[in-house]
Design an enzyme around this catalytic site. Sequence first.
Site, PDB file in Angstrom:
ATOM      1  N   LYS A 196       0.848  -1.185   0.000  1.00  0.00           N
ATOM      2  CA  LYS A 196       0.000   0.000   0.000  1.00  0.00           C
ATOM      3  C   LYS A 196       0.886   1.238   0.000  1.00  0.00           C
ATOM      4  O   LYS A 196       1.671   1.458   0.919  1.00  0.00           O
ATOM      5  CB  LYS A 196      -0.928  -0.004   1.220  1.00  0.00           C
ATOM      6  CG  LYS A 196      -1.859   1.204   1.290  1.00  0.00           C
ATOM      7  CD  LYS A 196      -2.730   1.112   2.540  1.00  0.00           C
ATOM      8  CE  LYS A 196      -3.643   2.321   2.669  1.00  0.00           C
ATOM      9  NZ  LYS A 196      -4.461   2.252   3.901  1.00  0.00           N
ATOM     10  N   LYS A 249      -2.312  -1.516  -3.648  1.00  0.00           N
ATOM     11  CA  LYS A 249      -3.161  -0.329  -3.602  1.00  0.00           C
ATOM     12  C   LYS A 249      -2.277   0.909  -3.668  1.00  0.00           C
ATOM     13  O   LYS A 249      -1.339   1.020  -2.873  1.00  0.00           O
ATOM     14  CB  LYS A 249      -3.966  -0.328  -2.289  1.00  0.00           C
ATOM     15  CG  LYS A 249      -4.877   0.881  -2.118  1.00  0.00           C
ATOM     16  CD  LYS A 249      -5.587   0.850  -0.772  1.00  0.00           C
ATOM     17  CE  LYS A 249      -6.485   2.076  -0.635  1.00  0.00           C
ATOM     18  NZ  LYS A 249      -7.156   2.115   0.679  1.00  0.00           N
TER      19      LYS A 249
END
Length: 329
Positions: A196, A249
Amino acid sequence: MFKRFRRLRMNENLRSMVRENFLNINDLIYPLFVVNGEGVKKEISSMPDVFQMSLDEILKECKVIVDLGIKAIILFGVLENNKKDSCGSDALDDEGLIARSIREIKKEFPNLFVISDLCFCEYTDHGHCGIVSAKTKSVDNDATLKISAKQALVHARAGVDMIAPSGMMDGIIETLRQALDQEGFENLPIMAYSTKFASSYYGPFRDVAESAPSYGDRKSYQMDFANAKEALGESLEDEKQGADILMVKPALAYLDVVKEISLHSNLPLCVYNVSGEYAMLKAAEKAGVIDYEKLLYETMIAFKRAGAKLIITYHAKELAIMLKNKVKL
């Protein structure tokens, strides 16, 4: 003699027969944002057709989702400012917003697969993803692990189907796995936010989740977006610690990372098609500068081609309709 690749492209049926990647409704996970109250359905100005909803409205939305054939949601709690505190106490309460919401959704829709976002940014008055050290003004990693384990057990007892810890704390997967196993939840899977990035693509999400930090940023725990080798290391470490599914992400600007992880891990890989990606496509649609449905489908296929098995996306409902109607793309 040169090879004639075009032979397999000349006929539409043949193109379909040799196509390598497909989008299936089973690939889609739809994010939902629950708030306290009743009769609340507040559209987010930066994200058309995305809403903060009270639980009664969430249940109506789940009916729509189920009827469309979408099988999974990821649930975020959005707490009022006057109920937030320094350690996100509401997230640690079996009667807190997220726990009550999980119970009611599973009661009404037992076959809907409910994934819970496990973090503290939506529940803390400082907007960071855990307990902040008074000395460093940054998130205390190990103190946050302890309360993350407590939060995981709250979600598990409420009946969630999978937990997705998004705070990017070192050791989070091992901590949650041990806590869940010790309490008899050894079959509850964990989807790691394994890679992320500290990304500007999250901007609109912070409008809907009301989770922007009150000071500073998250660069001390979310990944530097310039680093690809570190990204692979993060995901492989989460796999080693016991993650069941890995995630990248954001998605669209990080397909190189998605591909690299897919080549080095046999775990299912999820991508989060984040708010900024969604907002840009919606803005381009509104401006009339793209063929929206064709570009949306092409984007989803790019995720699959890079190696993603699952896609968390705010487009899930419209994609479900497109797939159901067999829109020619």
